[in-house]
Structure formats: structure tokens, C-alpha cells
Design a protein around this motif. Structure first.
Motif, PDB file in Angstrom:
ATOM      1  N   TRP A 158       0.031  -1.262  -0.159  1.00  0.00           N
ATOM      2  CA  TRP A 158      -0.133   0.491  -0.260  1.00  0.00           C
ATOM      3  C   TRP A 158       0.681   1.597  -0.426  1.00  0.00           C
ATOM      4  CZ3 TRP A 158      -4.489  -1.254  -1.622  1.00  0.00           C
ATOM      5  CH2 TRP A 158      -4.889  -2.424  -0.565  1.00  0.00           C
TER       6      TRP A 158
ATOM      7  N   GLU B 168      -5.190   4.673  -1.769  1.00  0.00           N
ATOM      8  CA  GLU B 168      -5.121   3.702  -2.526  1.00  0.00           C
ATOM      9  C   GLU B 168      -5.759   1.954  -2.396  1.00  0.00           C
ATOM     10  OE1 GLU B 168      -1.113   0.328  -4.525  1.00  0.00           O
ATOM     11  OE2 GLU B 168      -1.620   1.948  -2.871  1.00  0.00           O
ATOM     12  N   LEU B 169      -6.094   1.917  -0.372  1.00  0.00           N
ATOM     13  CA  LEU B 169      -6.893   0.848  -0.309  1.00  0.00           C
ATOM     14  C   LEU B 169      -8.461   1.115  -0.929  1.00  0.00           C
ATOM     15  CD1 LEU B 169      -7.579  -2.101   0.819  1.00  0.00           C
ATOM     16  CD2 LEU B 169      -7.703   0.082   3.166  1.00  0.00           C
TER      17      LEU B 169
END
Length: 452
Positions: free
Chosen positions: A359, A365-366
Motif C-alpha cells: 500500500w 489506494e486501499l
């Protein structure tokens, strides 16, 4: 909104029960059936249905009214439609008095059923939409809605609570995507300024002259196109909080202007001669090491000390992996209705992929990964197949090694090219991912003649 609404049909007559269920399934609903009041209550205990169709007269010691009352103990807002072949004014009054939303007489008309259900579902869709909007406007900024069980993050939340009522300047540090603005909003909405404005400004998004007018406003005629006096963000935030994101990117002139505002709580609009006084709490954020910027002469030391009264450092996801399952499931719950999908959970294999991934873009981004997986998912459970793009990325990173005879310049060129490709040519984001500022990124693009 929600892709499939669940309905429970309760009737001891099998033919009637299955016929009604079939009509509702043709309309696209997920339908369960129960042959008695007791079984209906058991189903309601296991699942919350959007609508309950309940026959009034049923054997077994629990009629439709009693069944409805037991279900409403479990789900007080449950919409219940009573159906019966024995229609009287008294039974209708009793049913409605006890909380039934509708009263339908057998034999049921499929078109009438469809209209009644569509009307109830329309209301539920609006309620769900309002809930999502409320979360966007307030819930996501609530101190208690920050999802974590990591000891460092819990200590940060305690610090947020401790400083929320102060006027002291806060500096929030952390990598891109860690949620710096969320922490800033938590500070604001947990304190006595919660009912006052929270104004957010991205200092890296605008050129120096535009950012100056954005922050401090301008008088009529201050520059070409300035047709009327315009208040800046500091004035708009008066009494509340101004959040200065990416503060490490501002120019030397703006650093001096900002220092004066922090010291004196007053400033001049562009082209103005009258001082403007404000009561504003300043929260700044950066993904840079400002102490290093000061030592390199790129950031004023006096401004740094003014900003760094209370420092909050947010750890990246890779340093708090225990939060990944919490965050992932929270994102599934939030994003599924918005994407018109009915995703219930994340499989054990998929969660393993999420836990192993590094990550680099952190929570942002998650969130993007969860959204992409939800969009492509064909069932109600996110599996490792839905996160194949993450597994491919991990394999590529593991498989890569420095080729023989490659120079340091070649490596740097490849790193810059890869960063630009990942961000679609966005220089600011590419520079951030490489840990350098935009001016350095532009120098390297020019040096290596890399097309954008």
C-alpha cells in the motif's frame, strides 16, 4: 442504490406463498418465504428484510398481527404489509393501528403488489441516499468514525481530542493518502469551532499569484479580471479552521505572508490598503520533512516553528496492518450502495492479499482497490480473483532485480518514467510517489528527455 432488496413472504398457504414470492422475484427482488409466524420471526432475527408480507390468519398460535409485533421488536422500522382473505373494517383498523404500512385483500393483484412494493422501495432508496450523504457531510469527519485499532493511531486520536479545544496551530505529517485532512477535520469537528467553517486549501494546486489571491482575497481592480472585491479563504474561515494542505510547496513570498498572519492574525487583500482581522485556527499538512526543508534553505525556520506547535505524525498502512481488515470492510459497506452493488464481505483469501500488499498509496489506494474490486465482482463476496491486479503488482515487484551493467542514471530514468506512467503523466503525484518535489521532478524530466 442497493442492487437487490430482500423481502419475506409469510403465509401458511403454500400455493399463495409461492405465487406471491414468484411475482416479487420477477420484479427483481430477493425473496424468502416462511409458513408460520414463528418461522418468520426466526428469519427476521437472522436477516433484516426491506419488506414483510404477512398473512393475517395463520395457525400455530401466532397470527399475522402477533407476528408483525414480534418482528417490529427486532426491526422497529420494518415495513409490514398485511394480506388476508377476510377483509373487515375492524381487522384493517387493528392492522394499521399496530403498525402495518399497507393492507391488501386476497386474491392479490400482481400489479397492485408491484406498485405497493415500488413505492416502499423508493422511500427506502431515498433514506439510504440521505444516510450516505449525511456520512459524507458529517460522519466521515466525526472523531469517532476514524477506523483504527492500532495503538499509535489510538494515541493520535487521544491527542486530537486533547487539542481540539485549543487555538494552537497543528502540523499533520504523513505520506500521501494516509488521511491527513481527515485528522484535520477531526480536530475541527471535535472542538468548540465545530459549528464554524472548515476551509480546505491545497497549496500545491495553484501557482503563487493564484494561491495568494485564493488565501487573502483581492480588491476590485487588483489585477486584470478582478471585477469586484472578493474574500479569501482566511476571511471565509473566520471563527473556524483553515486547513493548508501540502504546506511544504508554498513559495518564499507566501511563506513570509503566512508567517505574518500566524503572528498577527491580520493581513491585506491583494490591491488593498485596509487590514483584515481574523480569528482562524490553522492546521497545516505535508508529506515532506519540513525540518530537512529548513536545513536545505527551502522553508523558513521561523514559519516552521510557528506551524509545528502541535505535531501529529500519521503512520502509513504498512506500519499498522491490523487496520487493513477494519478499513477494507468499512469501505465495502460504504462503497457498495454507492456503486449499486450488494457486496456482503471479503473472503479470507482476498483479505490475505490485502494484508500482504504494501500500500504505497495508503488509505487512498486501499479505497481505490476496494472500489475496483466491487465494480468487477460478480457475486456478493469479494475474492482473491477480484484483487488479481494487486497480486500481479506484487509479483512484478518481487520478480524485478537490478539488471547487470545498469548505471544509477539508468535506474533513475526508469523510476521517473514508471512514476509518470503510474500517475497518467501527473507530475505532482509522480513526484510525491518518488519522495521529491515538483521542481526536482521537472528537472529530471528535462534531463532525461522523458515525454509526458
Amino acid at each position: 442504490m442497493k442492487a437487490v432488496w430482500k423481502i419475506l413472504v409469510v403465509d401458511d398457504e403454500e400455493v399463495m406463498c409461492e405465487s406471491l414470492a414468484a411475482w416479487l422475484r420477477e420484479d427483481g427482488y430477493d425473496v424468502d418465504t416462511a409458513s408460520s409466524g414463528r418461522r418468520a420471526v426466526e428469519s427476521a432475527r437472522a436477516s433484516d428484510y426491506a419488506i414483510y408480507f404477512i398473512d393475517l390468519k395463520m395457525p400455530g398460535g401466532m397470527d399475522g398481527i402477533e407476528t408483525m409485533m414480534e418482528i417490529r421488536k427486532l426491526h422497529p422500522e420494518a415495513p409490514v404489509i398485511i394480506i388476508t382473505a377476510y377483509a373487515t373494517v375492524d381487522t384493517a383498523i387493528t392492522a394499521m393501528k399496530e403498525g402495518a404500512q399497507e393492507y391488501i385483500v386476497k386474491p392479490c393483484n400482481p400489479e397492485e403488489i408491484s406498485l405497493v412494493v415500488a413505492r416502499i422501495i423508493k422511500v427506502k432508496n431515498l433514506q439510504l441516499e440521505n444516510t450516505i450523504l449525511r456520512k459524507r457531510l458529517t460522519g466521515q469527519y466525526d472523531f469517532h468514525d476514524i477506523i483504527t485499532k492500532n495503538p499509535r493511531m489510538l494515541a493520535i486520536l487521544q491527542l486530537v481530542q486533547d487539542v481540539a479545544g485549543l487555538r494552537s496551530t497543528v502540523l499533520v505529517r504523513g505520506e500521501s493518502g494516509t488521511g491527513k485532512e481527515l485528522i484535520a477535520r477531526a480536530v475541527h469537528y471535535s472542538g468548540d469551532r465545530a459549528d464554524k467553517p472548515f476551509i480546505s486549501v491545497s497549496c500545491a494546486a495553484l501557482a503563487e499569484t493564484l494561491l495568494e489571491s485564493e488565501l487573502f482575497g483581492y480588491e476590485k481592480g487588483a489585477f486584470t479580471g478582478a471585477g469586484a472585491r472578493t474574500r479569501g479563504k482566511f476571511e471565509l474561515a473566520d471563527g473556524g479552521t483553515i486547513f493548508l494542505d501540502e504546506i511544504g510547496d508554498i513559495s518564499p513570498k507566501l511563506q513570509a505572508d503566512l508567517l505574518r498572519v500566524l503572528q498577527e492574525r491580520r493581513f491585506y487583500r491583494l490591491g488593498g490598503s485596509e487590514e483584515v482581522k481574523v480569528d482562524v485556527r490553522v492546521i497545516a499538512a505535508t508529506n515532506k520533512d519540513l525540518a530537512e526543508e529548513v536545513s536545505q534553505g527551502r522553508f523558513r525556520d521561523d514559519l516552521y516553528y510557528r506551524l509545528n506547535v502541535i505535531e501529529i505524525r500519521i503512520p502509513p498502512i504498512r506500519e499498522r496492518r491490523e487496520d487493513v481488515p477494519l478499513l477494507a470492510r468499512h469501505l465495502v459497506q460504504r462503497l457498495s450502495p454507492e456503486l449499486n452493488k450488494d457486496i456482503q464481505d471479503i473472503s479470507e483469501g482476498a483479505m490475505k492479499v490485502l494484508l500482504e500488499y504494501e500500500w504505497p498509496g495508503n488509505v487512498r489506494e486501499l479505497e481505490n482497490a476496494i472500489e475496483r474490486a466491487i465494480v468487477t465482482c460478480r457475486g456478493q463476496l469479494l475474492t482473491e480473483d477480484d484483487f488479481g491486479f494487486l497480486m500481479r503488482t506484487m509479483q512484478e515487484r518481487k520478480a524485478w532485480s537490478v539488471p547487470a551493467n545498469m548505471t544509477l542514471q539508468d535506474l533513475e530514468r526508469q523510476a521517473v518514467q514508471a512514476a509518470l506512467q503510474r500517475t497518467g503523466g501527473n507530475v505532482k503525484e509522480a513526484a510525491s510517489s518518488l519522495g521529491i518535489d515538483r521542481s526536482t521532478m521537472y528537472e529530471k524530466i528535462k534531463k532525461y528527455e522523458i515525454p509526458r
